[in-house]
Design an enzyme around this catalytic site. Structure first.
Site, short mmCIF file in Angstrom:
data_model
loop_
_atom_site.label_atom_id
_atom_site.label_comp_id
_atom_site.label_asym_id
_atom_site.label_seq_id
_atom_site.Cartn_x
_atom_site.Cartn_y
_atom_site.Cartn_z
N ASP A 38 -22.94 -27.69 50.13
CA ASP A 38 -23.98 -28.19 51.02
C ASP A 38 -24.88 -29.18 50.29
OD1 ASP A 38 -23.22 -26.45 53.18
OD2 ASP A 38 -24.15 -24.81 52.08
N ASP B 273 -20.80 -28.64 44.12
CA ASP B 273 -21.56 -27.88 45.09
C ASP B 273 -21.05 -28.29 46.48
OD1 ASP B 273 -23.68 -26.29 46.20
OD2 ASP B 273 -24.84 -28.12 46.47
N ASP C 89 -26.68 -31.14 43.96
CA ASP C 89 -27.90 -31.84 44.40
C ASP C 89 -29.18 -31.07 44.13
OD1 ASP C 89 -27.06 -29.99 46.51
OD2 ASP C 89 -28.69 -30.85 47.69
#
Length: 229
Positions: free
Chosen positions: A20, A18, A176
Site C-alpha cells: 500500500d 511494500d 513509502d
C-alpha cells in the site's frame, strides 16, 4: 525533491516492495470501507485527503481518523468490521500506481526476482495478487500477521530473503513509510523511499537514512537509479 546519487548501473538481484502506497494505490478502497462504516452509523463521510497520510500506518490509524472521538479500545473493537468490509470491496477501485507495471516488467526482463513485504494482513494481500495478475510473478509475500513480528522489525524482510534464497544484502527494499526504511536498515538491506506514497506533511524522508529517494515508479525502470547490492 532530487534523487540521491545512484551507485549502481545494474538492476538488483532481488527487490522487495511494500504494497500500500508503494505498488498499490489502495486509498480509494480503504476510503470506501471507512465511509461505509460511517454511513452505517449515520455519520458524514471523510475525504481522501484526510485518509491518505495514515494509510501506511495501518487500520487502527485509519479508524482513528474516521472516528476521532473514540478511545483506543473502541477503535480496536472496530477493526474486525473494517477488515470484513474491506475484504468485500478489495480491488474494486484500487489499482497500481502509474509506472508500476512498467517497472515490474523492466525488473523481470533483467532477471530480477521481486516480492512483497507488507503490514497488511496476509489474507487480504493474497486476495489482491490475482486481481492484478501478480500471483505467479511475485516470488514471496509476507503480511503483517505472517510472522510473530511486523515492520519496523527486520524479521519480515529477513524471512522474505530467506524464502527466496538470497542474502539480505542482495536485496533492495522499497517503501513509502519510515517503518519500511527502519526495517530495511535493521535487516542490513539497502533501501529506497517511494516518494509517491502516503506520507503526511510532517514526514521528512530526507531524515530516514534511506540509500535512495525516488520520485516516481517509472524511474525504477532504469538500472542506474538503484543502489548497489
Amino acid at each position: 525533491m532530487p534523487l540521491n546519487e545512484p551507485s549502481s548501473n545494474a538492476f538488483p538481484r532481488t527487490v522487495l516492495f511494500d504494497l500500500d502506497g508503494t505498488l498499490l494505490d489502495s486509498a480509494p478502497d480503504m476510503l470506501a470501507t471507512a465511509n461505509a462504516m460511517l454511513a452505517a452509523r449515520g455519520r458524514a463521510p471523510i475525504t481522501l485527503a484526510q485518509l491518505r497520510p495514515v494509510i501506511s500506518i495501518g487500520t487502527f490509524r485509519i479508524l482513528a481518523v474516521a472516528f476521532p472521538e473514540l478511545d483506543a479500545a473502541a477503535i480496536q473493537g472496530l477493526i474486525p468490521e473494517f477488515l470484513q468490509r474491506y475484504e468485500a470491496l478489495i480491488g474494486s477501485v484500487s489499482k497500481p500506481f502509474d509506472g508500476v507495471e512498467m517497472m515490474l516488467d523492466a525488473l523481470e526482463c533483467a532477471g530480477t526476482v521481486w516480492g512483497i513485504v507488507t503490514n497488511k494482513p496476509e489474507f487480504l494481500a493474497r486476495l489482491i495478487l490475482p486481481l492484478l495478475g501478480w500471483t505467479s510473478r511475485c516470488a514471496v509475500l509476507i503480511g503483517g500477521d505472517t510472522l510473530a513480528e511486523r515492520k519496523p522489525h527486520p524479521l519480515p524482510l529477513l524471512t522474505a530473503a530467506e524464502r527466496i534464497g538470497v542474502m539480505p544484502t542482495d536485496c533492495v527494499y522499497v517503501g513509502d513509510d519510515v517503518s519500511d526504511i527502519q526495517a530495511a536498515r535493521a535487516a542490513g538491506m539497502p533501501s529506497m523511499v517511494a516518494l509517491w506514497g502516503y506520507r503526511s506533511h510532517e514526514d521528512n524522508p530526507m531524515t530516514w537514512q534511506a540509500d535512495t529517494l525516488v520520485e516516481q515508479p517509472h524511474l525504477l525502470s532504469r538500472p542506474d537509479v538503484w543502489p548497489s547490492t
